[in-house]
Design an enzyme around this catalytic site. Sequence first.
Site, PDB file in Angstrom:
ATOM      1  N   ARG A 162      96.780  56.057  38.902  1.00 20.34           N
ATOM      2  CA  ARG A 162      97.660  54.881  39.045  1.00 20.34           C
ATOM      3  C   ARG A 162      97.219  54.012  40.229  1.00 20.34           C
ATOM      4  NH1 ARG A 162      99.059  56.872  34.856  1.00 20.34           N
ATOM      5  NH2 ARG A 162     101.148  56.913  33.955  1.00 20.34           N
ATOM      6  N   SER A 237     107.553  54.640  34.147  1.00 16.79           N
ATOM      7  CA  SER A 237     107.744  55.526  35.309  1.00 16.79           C
ATOM      8  C   SER A 237     107.968  54.668  36.552  1.00 16.79           C
ATOM      9  CB  SER A 237     106.503  56.372  35.549  1.00 16.79           C
ATOM     10  OG  SER A 237     106.185  57.116  34.408  1.00 16.79           O
ATOM     11  N   GLU A 333     105.759  53.605  41.790  1.00 10.39           N
ATOM     12  CA  GLU A 333     104.578  53.174  41.054  1.00 10.39           C
ATOM     13  C   GLU A 333     104.692  51.672  40.776  1.00 10.39           C
ATOM     14  OE1 GLU A 333     104.051  52.836  36.908  1.00 10.39           O
ATOM     15  OE2 GLU A 333     103.211  54.842  36.848  1.00 10.39           O
TER      16      GLU A 333
HETATM   17  N1  EPU Z   1     110.181  66.547  33.363  1.00  4.31           N
HETATM   18  C1  EPU Z   1     111.432  67.045  33.670  1.00  4.31           C
HETATM   19  N2  EPU Z   1     112.487  66.188  33.664  1.00  4.31           N
HETATM   20  C2  EPU Z   1     112.355  64.873  33.342  1.00  4.31           C
HETATM   21  C3  EPU Z   1     111.075  64.369  33.058  1.00  4.31           C
HETATM   22  C4  EPU Z   1     109.999  65.242  33.067  1.00  4.31           C
HETATM   23  O1  EPU Z   1     111.602  68.215  33.948  1.00  4.31           O
HETATM   24  O2  EPU Z   1     113.366  64.172  33.339  1.00  4.31           O
HETATM   25  C5  EPU Z   1     109.046  67.471  33.290  1.00  4.31           C
HETATM   26  C6  EPU Z   1     108.690  67.741  31.823  1.00  4.31           C
HETATM   27  O3  EPU Z   1     109.399  68.790  31.311  1.00  4.31           O
HETATM   28  C7  EPU Z   1     107.226  68.053  31.901  1.00  4.31           C
HETATM   29  C8  EPU Z   1     106.738  67.252  33.070  1.00  4.31           C
HETATM   30  O4  EPU Z   1     107.889  66.877  33.826  1.00  4.31           O
HETATM   31  O5  EPU Z   1     107.018  69.407  32.204  1.00  4.31           O
HETATM   32  C9  EPU Z   1     105.909  66.053  32.673  1.00  4.31           C
HETATM   33  O6  EPU Z   1     106.704  65.159  31.909  1.00  4.31           O
HETATM   34  P1  EPU Z   1     106.048  64.054  30.934  1.00  4.31           P
HETATM   35  O7  EPU Z   1     105.088  64.706  30.008  1.00  4.31           O
HETATM   36  O8  EPU Z   1     107.150  63.262  30.344  1.00  4.31           O
HETATM   37  O9  EPU Z   1     105.145  63.167  31.888  1.00  4.31           O
HETATM   38  P2  EPU Z   1     105.382  62.556  33.341  1.00  4.31           P
HETATM   39  O10 EPU Z   1     104.483  63.277  34.284  1.00  4.31           O
HETATM   40  O11 EPU Z   1     106.823  62.518  33.667  1.00  4.31           O
HETATM   41  C10 EPU Z   1     103.405  60.841  33.130  1.00  4.31           C
HETATM   42  C11 EPU Z   1     103.182  59.368  33.307  1.00  4.31           C
HETATM   43  C12 EPU Z   1     103.714  58.595  32.110  1.00  4.31           C
HETATM   44  C13 EPU Z   1     102.974  59.085  30.864  1.00  4.31           C
HETATM   45  C14 EPU Z   1     103.195  60.611  30.721  1.00  4.31           C
HETATM   46  C15 EPU Z   1     102.359  61.193  29.619  1.00  4.31           C
HETATM   47  C16 EPU Z   1     103.192  58.960  35.699  1.00  4.31           C
HETATM   48  C17 EPU Z   1     103.904  58.365  36.860  1.00  4.31           C
HETATM   49  N3  EPU Z   1     103.811  58.891  34.514  1.00  4.31           N
HETATM   50  O12 EPU Z   1     104.820  61.060  33.122  1.00  4.31           O
HETATM   51  O13 EPU Z   1     103.394  57.215  32.298  1.00  4.31           O
HETATM   52  O14 EPU Z   1     103.437  58.421  29.701  1.00  4.31           O
HETATM   53  O15 EPU Z   1     102.775  61.273  31.943  1.00  4.31           O
HETATM   54  O16 EPU Z   1     101.013  61.187  29.977  1.00  4.31           O
HETATM   55  O17 EPU Z   1     102.077  59.464  35.860  1.00  4.31           O
HETATM   56  C18 EPU Z   1     104.219  55.140  33.150  1.00  4.31           C
HETATM   57  O18 EPU Z   1     103.331  55.210  33.996  1.00  4.31           O
HETATM   58  O19 EPU Z   1     105.006  54.168  33.105  1.00  4.31           O
HETATM   59  C19 EPU Z   1     104.375  56.247  32.194  1.00  4.31           C
HETATM   60  C20 EPU Z   1     105.373  56.272  31.315  1.00  4.31           C
END
Ligand code: EPU
Length: 338
Positions: A162, A237, A333
């Site tokens: 990012r 995010s 972000e």
């Molecule tokens: N999780 C929770 N609670 C929540 C959300 C997530 O416990 O409310 C846990 C999930 O269970 C999982 C982990 O966090 O174990 C990761 O969650 P997720 O796969 O939804 O991905 P993220 O790390 O929360 C990142 C990116 C997203 C992208 C997804 C998929 C960042 C800041 N965000 O989210 O990007 O779509 O991975 O690759 O890196 C964005 O940048 O706007 C965005 C949506």
Amino acid sequence: MNIQHNISLKKYNTFGIDAKAKFFCEINSPEELKQVLKLKEYPKKFIISGGSNVLITKDLNSLVVHINIKGKKIVEENDNYVIVHIMAGENWHNIVLWAIENQYGGLENLSLIPGNTGTAPIQNIGAYGVELKDIFVSCEALDVATLEIRKFTKEDCKFGYRNSIFKNEGKGKYIITSVNLKLTKKKHQLNTSYGDIVAQLQKSNINAPTIKDVSNAVITIRKSKLPDPNELGNSGSFFKNPILNLLEFAAFSKENPNAPFYKMSENEFKVPAGWLIEQCGFKGKRFGDAGVHKKQALVLVNYGNATGQEILNLSLTIRKSAFQKFGIDITPEVNIIK
Ligand code: EPU
């Protein structure tokens, strides 16, 4: 050049914040952009494109310049790949759909990301195991000081998680006008290892996925977790996932053995901010019209009439709470305009 006065920016930012621009204009070509930047009577200018990664916390006294430069063309092609030149104002997801329709691989995991192509390099957009840098060749940007177009190679952009030169030493100095991407015509490098994608493909009984299958899986996952900005204002995010070093991570995982994490290298461990925020009890909470999304705690939402300041205040409360509970500072972000 048509300069408008006192324009609401509500439809120009995906948070749907009803801040006003004192002056506003739309530009349709790099040439028009140069002309606008030359206007001495508007010393302060603010550039907006898809408005999908910005939180505007007040009315803007500046000239808001909306980048609406359209167009795409293939500039290089052989049996294996194409290089496509895409103008900054092209909607990102439309480009992804166009690529898939034409059997060009590389963009499928980046389906349904809001915003425009020109802003994709700024934060090196990424999702489901793929980042823009994986298909990026170069971009062109207008140097605000010299009004010359400058080319940036992938190395010049200094991409990180990012992150890029455009968020650091190049911040405010360049306006991206076009992006060149390299897409495969055959032997597509499918990236289906992300847990959610594996599960989604299995659910649909797909064993040998095509790029379209992967795109469809990503679209289904995103729709199930992330709010559609046309229905509920948001900017994806809001925070970055914090990266802990080995020592920090050892202490964190001892206290929180069930926390999900992703090992990036021997000394870098990414912890999902969404999990931290959920543990702090904010998931699904609403404060007036500002809230935390019920399915993904990393996403802050505007239920209708929240001000940018209210969203910002909520983010600060969350940040403080996460720091108190875990000793981890989660940083935004989204670009916050104060
Ligand atoms: N999780 C929770 N609670 C929540 C959300 C997530 O416990 O409310 C846990 C999930 O269970 C999982 C982990 O966090 O174990 C990761 O969650 P997720 O796969 O939804 O991905 P993220 O790390 O929360 C990142 C990116 C997203 C992208 C997804 C998929 C960042 C800041 N965000 O989210 O990007 O779509 O991975 O690759 O890196 C964005 O940048 O706007 C965005 C949506």
